[in-house]
Enzyme design. Structure first.
Site, short mmCIF file in Angstrom:
data_model
loop_
_atom_site.label_atom_id
_atom_site.label_comp_id
_atom_site.label_asym_id
_atom_site.label_seq_id
_atom_site.Cartn_x
_atom_site.Cartn_y
_atom_site.Cartn_z
N PHE A 29 -2.44 3.94 9.46
CA PHE A 29 -3.33 3.06 10.22
C PHE A 29 -2.55 1.95 10.93
CE2 PHE A 29 -6.16 -0.79 9.96
CZ PHE A 29 -7.04 -0.41 10.97
N ALA A 84 9.66 7.70 10.86
CA ALA A 84 9.94 8.41 9.63
C ALA A 84 8.62 8.93 9.07
CB ALA A 84 10.63 7.49 8.62
N VAL A 85 8.52 10.24 8.93
CA VAL A 85 7.26 10.86 8.53
C VAL A 85 7.52 11.94 7.48
CG1 VAL A 85 6.12 10.41 10.73
CG2 VAL A 85 7.41 12.52 10.43
N ARG A 141 2.05 3.26 -1.00
CA ARG A 141 0.88 3.83 -1.66
C ARG A 141 -0.18 2.74 -1.71
NH1 ARG A 141 -1.49 4.64 -7.11
NH2 ARG A 141 -2.28 6.77 -7.22
N TYR A 173 -1.10 -2.56 -7.43
CA TYR A 173 -0.60 -2.50 -6.05
C TYR A 173 0.11 -3.80 -5.68
CZ TYR A 173 -0.83 -2.69 -0.94
OH TYR A 173 -0.52 -2.84 0.40
#
Length: 307
Positions: free
Chosen positions: A20, A39-40, A81, A149
């Site tokens: 996003f 970078a994927v 994450r 997180y």
């Protein structure tokens, strides 16, 4: 660590580029004429002209970034994450640490070895805490991360700071609040879907809370500014649109942007809060009913930035 290239501003590596925020950062950088490599894990295609692609696989403490970092001047680390609405991990903190903290520090070390000049790390306002009570968060507050997180993001910040001290790598940390925009993720995306379906929402009386948000494109522009600003190195910046909204106001704005109307039911906030707590949704209660105000004075003054 030496930096003797003469072609700066040079190529930027954007991690999490299909996400996003990452997509918006890529678009912002290419619009500014900055060469970009993404970078994927898997290449979906459909990138702006001239964008390089580096397939790096899954994000973790063992990811090999060496090929992706070759010839790179700066890194924007968006990959993380996040937005786990229905957590299934038996030990969420360990999973978050691997993907967010350990992975970021590993990337920082490899970036330093590759003679990368600067890393802009996208953290979270959750490092400051869950909500405010009359006093806005500032960039100088003692960290109080409130979730696995947020803990992982704080640990990533600490680890990257250590890498910077050891190697001379410049690190810039940005802690955004909830990011708004089309196809937003997490709870904001859920609310947008409910509005789109015309579902009645019990937030008609939630008009006294104050929450700072940041638009995706505005955040992408700030990230781009932080790549080269000489005063940004080693700094932590809070960011917002500079105009706190209530939950009711946010929903009305969202509905207007979607070309529809929000069906808001007048449920007393205290009753709604109790129901959410009984349902084990304390984090959602905080997001929907609590305050989260952000003081962006440090960002304004250091960067000459205006939201």
């Amino acid at each position: 660590m030496t930096h003797n290239r003469e072609d700066r501003p040079g190529r930027v590596l954007v991690t999490g580029a299909t996400g996003f925020l990452g997509r918006a950062v890529v678009n912002e950088l290419t619009a500014r004429g900055r060469p970009v490599r993404v970078a994927v894990r898997h290449d979906p295609g459909d990138w702006p002209a001239g964008v390089d692609i580096a397939v790096v696989g899954d994000l973790g403490p063992d990811t090999d970034w060496s090929a992706a970092l070759e010839g790179i001047d700066a890194v924007v680390h968006c990959a993380a994450r996040a937005h786990v609405l229905n957590e299934t991990a038996t030990d969420p903190l360990t999973v978050f640490r691997r993907a967010n903290a350990e992975a970021a520090v590993h990337l920082g070390r490899q970036a330093a070895q590759a003679d990368v000049r600067r890393v802009v790390f996208i953290s979270s306002i959750g490092v400051n805490g869950r909500e405010t009570h009359g006093v806005p968060f500032t960039a100088h507050d003692a960290p109080a991360p409130h979730s696995p997180y947020a803990v992982s993001k704080h640990e990533a910040e600490q680890g990257l700071t250590a890498v910077a001290a050891e190697t001379g790598l410049e690190v810039v940390t940005i802690r955004p609040p909830l990011i708004t925009g089309p196809d937003a993720k997490g709870n904001l995306g859920t609310l947008a879907r409910w509005i789109g379906r015309g579902l009645p929402l019990p937030f008609g009386l939630v008009n006294g809370n104050r929450r700072d948000l940041v638009s995706r494109d505005r955040l992408a522009a700030l990230i781009s500014d932080c790549l080269d600003h000489p005063a940004a190195a080693g700094q932590t910046f809070l960011v917002s649109d500079g105009a706190p909204v209530s939950t009711r106001g946010l929903l009305l704005d969202m509905a207007a942007a979607m070309g529809t109307k929000a069906r808001l039911i007048p449920v007393p906030p205290a009753l709604l809060g109790s129901a959410l707590c009984l349902a084990g949704k304390e984090a959602m209660r905080s997001q929907l009913l609590g305050d989260l105000e952000i003081d962006i004075t440090h960002t304004r003054d250091t960067l000459g930035w205006r939201p």
